[in-house]
Design a protein around this motif. Structure first.
Motif, mmCIF file in Angstrom:
data_model
loop_
_atom_site.group_PDB
_atom_site.id
_atom_site.type_symbol
_atom_site.label_atom_id
_atom_site.label_comp_id
_atom_site.label_asym_id
_atom_site.label_seq_id
_atom_site.Cartn_x
_atom_site.Cartn_y
_atom_site.Cartn_z
ATOM 1 N N ARG A 122 0.815 -1.254 0.113
ATOM 2 C CA ARG A 122 -0.154 -0.117 0.005
ATOM 3 C C ARG A 122 0.998 1.147 -0.077
ATOM 4 N NH1 ARG A 122 -5.414 0.584 1.061
ATOM 5 N NH2 ARG A 122 -6.020 2.652 1.801
ATOM 6 N N LEU A 123 1.972 1.300 0.627
ATOM 7 C CA LEU A 123 2.757 2.416 0.657
ATOM 8 C C LEU A 123 3.607 2.560 -0.694
ATOM 9 C CD1 LEU A 123 2.605 1.887 3.914
ATOM 10 C CD2 LEU A 123 4.973 2.831 4.131
ATOM 11 N N ASN A 124 3.812 1.459 -1.074
ATOM 12 C CA ASN A 124 4.419 1.322 -2.549
ATOM 13 C C ASN A 124 3.327 2.077 -3.600
ATOM 14 O OD1 ASN A 124 6.936 0.472 -2.154
ATOM 15 N ND2 ASN A 124 6.381 -1.626 -2.746
ATOM 16 N N LYS A 125 2.292 1.674 -3.365
ATOM 17 C CA LYS A 125 1.238 2.504 -4.225
ATOM 18 C C LYS A 125 0.808 3.662 -3.938
ATOM 19 C CE LYS A 125 -2.029 2.287 -7.357
ATOM 20 N NZ LYS A 125 -1.689 1.986 -9.069
ATOM 21 N N GLY A 126 1.190 4.125 -2.838
ATOM 22 C CA GLY A 126 1.059 5.527 -2.372
ATOM 23 C C GLY A 126 2.405 6.488 -3.054
ATOM 24 N N PHE A 127 3.340 5.850 -3.099
ATOM 25 C CA PHE A 127 4.595 6.448 -3.562
ATOM 26 C C PHE A 127 4.465 6.590 -4.882
ATOM 27 C CE2 PHE A 127 8.547 5.744 -5.706
ATOM 28 C CZ PHE A 127 9.585 6.749 -5.111
ATOM 29 N N GLU A 128 3.824 5.939 -5.568
ATOM 30 C CA GLU A 128 3.662 5.962 -7.135
ATOM 31 C C GLU A 128 2.524 7.136 -7.219
ATOM 32 O OE1 GLU A 128 2.351 2.343 -8.746
ATOM 33 O OE2 GLU A 128 4.269 1.255 -8.323
ATOM 34 N N GLN A 129 1.427 7.325 -6.518
ATOM 35 C CA GLN A 129 0.464 8.146 -6.734
ATOM 36 C C GLN A 129 0.530 9.641 -6.185
ATOM 37 O OE1 GLN A 129 -2.257 6.453 -8.285
ATOM 38 N NE2 GLN A 129 -3.404 8.413 -8.447
ATOM 39 N N TRP A 130 1.149 9.839 -5.217
ATOM 40 C CA TRP A 130 1.141 11.234 -4.219
ATOM 41 C C TRP A 130 2.559 11.391 -3.805
ATOM 42 C CZ3 TRP A 130 -2.243 7.618 -0.679
ATOM 43 C CH2 TRP A 130 -3.762 7.838 -1.370
#
Length: 310
Positions: free
Chosen positions: A233-241
């Motif tokens: 989830r943190l990795n996805k947030g890294f890509e998104q925000w």
């Protein structure tokens, strides 16, 4: 076998608590006939004062029976004293650190130790850390922050700068979560404790602190809480925000591998997942002995990471 997560209270510290009983609102309470007295400081987080916490000979005997060849001793979180004036937390830190250093220096093959610091004053904490290292300690154990400060705040810069300079171990151990929803069924301990670690560990990871202080050895208790399980989830947030990625030079999953974690997870499957996520060289054996939920003897015995961290 090594044990990186174990607690002890030297006699001088017990004497200090008795001498300052009214100042720190310390109480010894007998709850059950077949148990030792419970120690309660300032009406928070009482715990059974088992003889293994305070009897050095019994501690060594229990260590030998469990097959543990070397233990890294830590002060107990209940005695961090962060909710008292810094004079109090500094005083008990001085007594605690001196006592642990004297014991471990007299028995270096079986014992080493971390100290405690007055975290509410980071400059004083840095000085107490420096004194502790000079006395033979390997670093310090601290809580996951203060009520008004996360550990990534600039407020703590003097402490982390000194810990980085000294290449000290900073063992981050949670305190009980005060979420009102958890005041039942032992949930403050069952999930509140790892939740506090999760919040602290996530904040430190996203702050980029390991880039800022590359010699800092941050060790998280209880396998890092719930963070390793949610790293995707943190990795996805890294890509998104950008708010997630702005202070990082790589995805969060790469930073996850730059901290250390103990093996206090009570589940081989959970431990296997942690090792797969962060690497075997980042997981150290730990027990949380002699608290009620200890894993005794500790799981795992990675000698290479043990020696590199110490």
């Amino acid at each position: 076998m090594f044990d990186f997560h174990t607690h002890f209270i030297p006699p001088d510290v017990i004497s200090w608590i008795k001498d300052h009983q009214h100042t720190v609102n310390a109480k010894w309470i007998k709850k059950e006939e077949n148990k030792d007295e419970f120690l309660l400081v300032n009406d928070k987080w009482g715990f059974e004062l088992k003889k293994a916490f305070i009897d050095a000979d019994l501690y060594i005997s229990d260590q030998e029976k469990a097959g543990v060849t070397h233990s890294l001793l830590s002060p107990i979180p209940q005695l961090f004293m962060y909710d008292f004036p810094e004079e109090i937390s500094t005083d008990i830190s001085t007594v605690y650190n001196r006592s642990l250093a004297q014991w471990t220096n007299s028995n270096p093959t079986k014992l080493s130790a971390l100290g405690t610091v007055p975290l509410t004053n980071p400059e004083k904490a840095a000085a107490v850390l420096r004194d502790g290292i000079s006395a033979g300690l390997k670093g310090v154990i601290i809580g996951p922050g203060l009520s008004d400060h996360m550990l990534s705040d600039e407020f703590f810069t003097p402490f982390f700068e000194e810990a980085n300079r000294l290449k000290a171990i900073v063992f981050i151990h949670p305190l009980l979560c005060e979420d009102s929803r958890l005041k039942r069924r032992m949930m403050p301990n069952l999930i509140g404790v790892p939740w506090e670690t999760t919040i602290c560990a996530t904040d430190l990871l996203l702050s980029g602190i390991v880039d800022q202080y590359p010699n800092l050895k941050i060790l998280f208790a209880h396998g890092g809480g719930f963070l390793p399980y949610q790293i995707g989830r943190l990795n996805k947030g890294f890509e998104q925000w950008e708010l997630v990625s702005s202070k990082l030079q790589a995805p969060p999953s790469e930073y996850l591998k730059r901290f250390w974690y103990d093996s206090v997870l009570w589940s081989q499957d959970s431990l296997d997942f942690l090792i797969k996520s962060v690497g075997e060289d980042r997981v150290v054996p730990g027990s949380d002995f002699p608290f009620d939920l200890c894993v005794w003897p500790p799981i795992g015995n990675n000698q290479a990471v043990t020696y590199s961290l110490l």
